[in-house]
Design a protein around this motif. Structure first.
Motif, mmCIF file in Angstrom:
data_model
loop_
_atom_site.group_PDB
_atom_site.id
_atom_site.type_symbol
_atom_site.label_atom_id
_atom_site.label_comp_id
_atom_site.label_asym_id
_atom_site.label_seq_id
_atom_site.Cartn_x
_atom_site.Cartn_y
_atom_site.Cartn_z
ATOM 1 N N PHE A 1 -9.775 -3.835 10.818
ATOM 2 C CA PHE A 1 -10.309 -3.023 9.732
ATOM 3 C C PHE A 1 -9.301 -1.955 9.348
ATOM 4 C CE2 PHE A 1 -12.479 1.009 8.733
ATOM 5 C CZ PHE A 1 -13.156 0.647 7.582
ATOM 6 N N TYR A 2 -9.219 -1.647 8.052
ATOM 7 C CA TYR A 2 -8.419 -0.503 7.618
ATOM 8 C C TYR A 2 -9.130 0.211 6.476
ATOM 9 C CZ TYR A 2 -6.749 -2.700 3.280
ATOM 10 O OH TYR A 2 -6.677 -3.254 2.031
ATOM 11 N N LEU A 3 -8.872 1.512 6.358
ATOM 12 C CA LEU A 3 -9.423 2.330 5.284
ATOM 13 C C LEU A 3 -8.427 3.427 4.970
ATOM 14 C CD1 LEU A 3 -11.889 2.957 3.441
ATOM 15 C CD2 LEU A 3 -12.669 4.519 5.238
ATOM 16 N N GLY A 4 -8.122 3.598 3.689
ATOM 17 C CA GLY A 4 -7.155 4.605 3.291
ATOM 18 C C GLY A 4 -7.660 5.474 2.155
ATOM 19 N N PHE A 5 -7.201 6.719 2.140
ATOM 20 C CA PHE A 5 -7.513 7.653 1.052
ATOM 21 C C PHE A 5 -6.242 8.410 0.717
ATOM 22 C CE2 PHE A 5 -8.443 12.007 -0.293
ATOM 23 C CZ PHE A 5 -9.185 11.754 -1.441
ATOM 24 N N SER A 6 -5.979 8.593 -0.576
ATOM 25 C CA SER A 6 -4.754 9.292 -0.972
ATOM 26 C C SER A 6 -4.948 10.016 -2.293
ATOM 27 C CB SER A 6 -3.581 8.312 -1.085
ATOM 28 O OG SER A 6 -3.842 7.310 -2.040
ATOM 29 N N VAL A 7 -4.056 10.980 -2.524
ATOM 30 C CA VAL A 7 -4.011 11.757 -3.765
ATOM 31 C C VAL A 7 -2.581 11.725 -4.266
ATOM 32 C CG1 VAL A 7 -4.472 13.948 -4.891
ATOM 33 C CG2 VAL A 7 -5.800 13.278 -2.871
ATOM 34 N N GLN B 1 0.793 -1.224 0.000
ATOM 35 C CA GLN B 1 0.000 0.000 0.000
ATOM 36 C C GLN B 1 0.826 1.276 0.000
ATOM 37 O OE1 GLN B 1 -3.471 0.091 2.596
ATOM 38 N NE2 GLN B 1 -3.252 -2.103 2.966
ATOM 39 N N LEU B 2 2.080 1.204 0.399
ATOM 40 C CA LEU B 2 2.868 2.425 0.512
ATOM 41 C C LEU B 2 3.011 3.142 -0.822
ATOM 42 C CD1 LEU B 2 4.515 4.180 2.480
ATOM 43 C CD2 LEU B 2 6.540 2.912 1.757
ATOM 44 N N ILE B 3 3.058 2.406 -1.941
ATOM 45 C CA ILE B 3 3.234 3.074 -3.234
ATOM 46 C C ILE B 3 1.978 3.820 -3.657
ATOM 47 C CG2 ILE B 3 4.933 1.362 -3.938
ATOM 48 C CD1 ILE B 3 2.888 0.195 -5.830
ATOM 49 N N ASN C 1 -0.328 5.009 -0.951
ATOM 50 C CA ASN C 1 -0.788 5.828 0.170
ATOM 51 C C ASN C 1 0.362 6.064 1.144
ATOM 52 O OD1 ASN C 1 -2.043 7.039 2.346
ATOM 53 N ND2 ASN C 1 -3.746 5.615 2.414
ATOM 54 N N PRO C 2 0.893 7.301 1.216
ATOM 55 C CA PRO C 2 1.987 7.577 2.158
ATOM 56 C C PRO C 2 1.579 7.434 3.613
ATOM 57 C CG PRO C 2 1.207 9.606 1.121
ATOM 58 C CD PRO C 2 0.548 8.474 0.393
ATOM 59 N N GLY C 3 0.275 7.479 3.911
ATOM 60 C CA GLY C 3 -0.178 7.297 5.277
ATOM 61 C C GLY C 3 0.077 5.899 5.813
ATOM 62 N N PHE C 4 0.380 4.944 4.939
ATOM 63 C CA PHE C 4 0.619 3.564 5.357
ATOM 64 C C PHE C 4 1.994 3.375 5.994
ATOM 65 C CE2 PHE C 4 1.837 -0.897 4.469
ATOM 66 C CZ PHE C 4 0.793 -1.544 5.125
ATOM 67 N N ALA C 5 2.886 4.330 5.833
ATOM 68 C CA ALA C 5 4.244 4.187 6.355
ATOM 69 C C ALA C 5 4.218 3.940 7.857
ATOM 70 C CB ALA C 5 5.069 5.430 6.043
ATOM 71 N N GLY C 6 4.924 2.909 8.299
ATOM 72 C CA GLY C 6 5.014 2.613 9.714
ATOM 73 C C GLY C 6 3.736 2.117 10.340
ATOM 74 N N ALA C 7 2.847 1.526 9.528
ATOM 75 C CA ALA C 7 1.565 1.067 10.066
ATOM 76 C C ALA C 7 1.745 0.034 11.168
ATOM 77 C CB ALA C 7 0.697 0.498 8.949
ATOM 78 N N TYR C 8 2.854 -0.695 11.132
ATOM 79 C CA TYR C 8 3.186 -1.644 12.192
ATOM 80 C C TYR C 8 4.585 -1.341 12.702
ATOM 81 C CZ TYR C 8 -0.633 -3.936 9.789
ATOM 82 O OH TYR C 8 -1.833 -4.196 9.193
ATOM 83 N N ASN D 1 8.332 -13.595 17.836
ATOM 84 C CA ASN D 1 7.277 -14.566 17.536
ATOM 85 C C ASN D 1 5.879 -13.953 17.547
ATOM 86 O OD1 ASN D 1 9.074 -16.776 17.342
ATOM 87 N ND2 ASN D 1 9.205 -16.842 19.579
ATOM 88 N N ILE D 2 5.797 -12.653 17.769
ATOM 89 C CA ILE D 2 4.473 -12.047 17.869
ATOM 90 C C ILE D 2 3.731 -12.159 16.523
ATOM 91 C CG2 ILE D 2 5.120 -9.714 17.199
ATOM 92 C CD1 ILE D 2 3.259 -8.786 19.525
ATOM 93 N N GLN D 3 2.449 -12.427 16.575
ATOM 94 C CA GLN D 3 1.631 -12.561 15.368
ATOM 95 C C GLN D 3 0.846 -11.285 15.123
ATOM 96 O OE1 GLN D 3 1.334 -15.347 13.187
ATOM 97 N NE2 GLN D 3 3.247 -15.788 14.266
ATOM 98 N N ILE D 4 1.050 -10.671 13.992
ATOM 99 C CA ILE D 4 0.276 -9.494 13.610
ATOM 100 C C ILE D 4 -0.206 -9.685 12.190
ATOM 101 C CG2 ILE D 4 1.594 -7.953 15.115
ATOM 102 C CD1 ILE D 4 3.000 -6.963 12.593
ATOM 103 N N ARG D 5 -1.167 -8.883 11.783
ATOM 104 C CA ARG D 5 -1.678 -8.974 10.407
ATOM 105 C C ARG D 5 -0.787 -8.134 9.518
ATOM 106 N NH1 ARG D 5 -6.271 -8.878 13.713
ATOM 107 N NH2 ARG D 5 -7.246 -10.917 13.703
ATOM 108 N N ARG D 6 0.357 -8.678 9.168
ATOM 109 C CA ARG D 6 1.355 -7.922 8.444
ATOM 110 C C ARG D 6 0.834 -7.532 7.059
ATOM 111 N NH1 ARG D 6 4.221 -12.516 10.265
ATOM 112 N NH2 ARG D 6 5.441 -12.108 12.121
ATOM 113 N N ASN D 7 0.833 -6.227 6.813
ATOM 114 C CA ASN D 7 0.535 -5.707 5.468
ATOM 115 C C ASN D 7 -0.852 -6.040 4.964
ATOM 116 O OD1 ASN D 7 2.987 -4.550 5.390
ATOM 117 N ND2 ASN D 7 3.907 -5.993 4.004
ATOM 118 N N TRP D 8 -1.657 -6.686 5.778
ATOM 119 C CA TRP D 8 -3.064 -6.902 5.433
ATOM 120 C C TRP D 8 -3.271 -7.664 4.149
ATOM 121 C CZ3 TRP D 8 -7.487 -6.338 8.066
ATOM 122 C CH2 TRP D 8 -7.415 -5.674 9.282
ATOM 123 N N GLN D 9 -2.379 -8.530 3.768
ATOM 124 C CA GLN D 9 -2.609 -9.349 2.575
ATOM 125 C C GLN D 9 -3.787 -10.295 2.799
ATOM 126 O OE1 GLN D 9 -2.160 -10.021 -0.466
ATOM 127 N NE2 GLN D 9 -0.663 -8.460 -0.935
#
Length: 317
Positions: A167-173, A33-35, A37-44, A309-317
């Protein structure tokens, strides 16, 4: 000779009115998503680096190609993040290179819930190489579109990204500066002439949800909408079935490409994920091509003493 000149001039007049659009669609957009939406940077709280390679419409000469690399990570305070993007798109004789730096700031609303606002700024480079094309010309024909035309322009993107636990929602220009670049230079009837193209602003909306089906099995539907003036709205919807947050299988439907993408990803070792997708096209171009291929490699490591070992929803694939 007069007929050739009239036809050529007509096409050049039309070319002046054309507004360029780059942005080769990625089938694996939910994990890249970073390419968009710049708001995605550092989401985790991870350092994440992603390399994607896409070859569109196999079997068609000079079909679009994309190479994209991006990396991003948050600061230790988790509220600020930096990112970097380099992208190379090839459309026949045109090469577009994008190099951006990204900064994002998070507004926290609770554990795992935040709004991130981001900005990207960098260089937009366009190269049109007419030497790649073979024209049938006679000695008296108009010489136009010869050699290489290179243009560098400053460009900016803005984005907002909201995320909760499921849940995630993004908007970009993108292309806030509407960068204009040279396409052709030459002479018409003895006059020096330059034909330009211009990037129009592109608007993106992306979102997704995580449904926990069992302890190890998740269903993650997602959508992607792109809008640009004078171009039909492009919509992609899909879903991935995820096992143990390590193995992914899904499908997307892309309206703009009139294609269905089959997506497969796997974490082959801790911190290293590879992905592959194949597009089946159902549009009028279908008889002339053999689908599109996309490969990705994603490397990520925990930061700031996070448990490996922590489990997170990496990158929301």
């Amino acid at each position: 000779m007069m007929k050739k000149s009239v036809i050529l001039i007509t096409f050049l007049v039309l070319a002046v009115a054309v507004r360029g659009q780059t942005g080769t669609p990625l089938a694996q957009y939910a994990g890249n998503q970073l390419i968009y939406n710049p708001g995605f940077a550092g989401a985790y709280d991870l350092f994440s680096a992603n390399l994607s390679v896409r070859h569109q419409w196999i079997n068609i000469p000079n079909s679009p190609k994309l190479i994209s690399f991006n990396a991003h990570a948050p600061f230790e305070n988790q509220r600020n993040a930096l990112g970097f993007i380099f992208q190379r798109e090839v459309w026949g004789p045109q090469f577009v290179h994008t190099t951006n730096l990204t900064y994002a700031h998070k507004i926290m609303f609770g554990q795992g819930t935040f709004l991130s606002l981001g900005v990207q700024a960098g260089l937009f480079n366009s190269v049109t190489d007419w030497n790649m094309l073979d024209f049938v010309q006679d000695p008296e024909d108009i010489g136009f579109g010869e050699g290489r035309q290179v243009t560098n322009r400053f460009d900016m993107n803005l984005g907002a990204y909201f995320q909760s636990e499921d849940f995630y929602l993004g908007f970009s220009v993108r292309h806030l500066t509407n960068p204009r670049f040279d396409v052709m230079r030459g002479q018409i009837n003895g006059r020096d002439t330059t034909v330009h193209s211009q990037m129009r602003r592109q608007f993106f909306v992306m979102g997704g949800y995580n449904f926990s089906l069992t302890q190890d099995l998740d269903l993650r539907p997602h959508f992607f909408v792109r809008y640009m003036e004078t171009v039909p709205v492009s919509l992609s919807v899909g879903a991935n079935l995820v096992y143990d947050n390590r193995f992914f299988a899904g499908a997307n439907f892309m309206s703009g490409q009139r294609a269905v993408s089959l997506v497969f990803m796997a974490e082959i070792m801790q911190g290293l994920r590879v992905g592959y997708s194949f597009d089946m096209n159902f549009g009028i171009i279908r008889p002339f091509q053999r689908g599109s291929h996309e490969f990705s490699v994603n490397y990520f490591i925990p930061l700031w003493n996070r448990d490996n070992n922590i489990q997170i929803r990496r990158n929301w694939q």
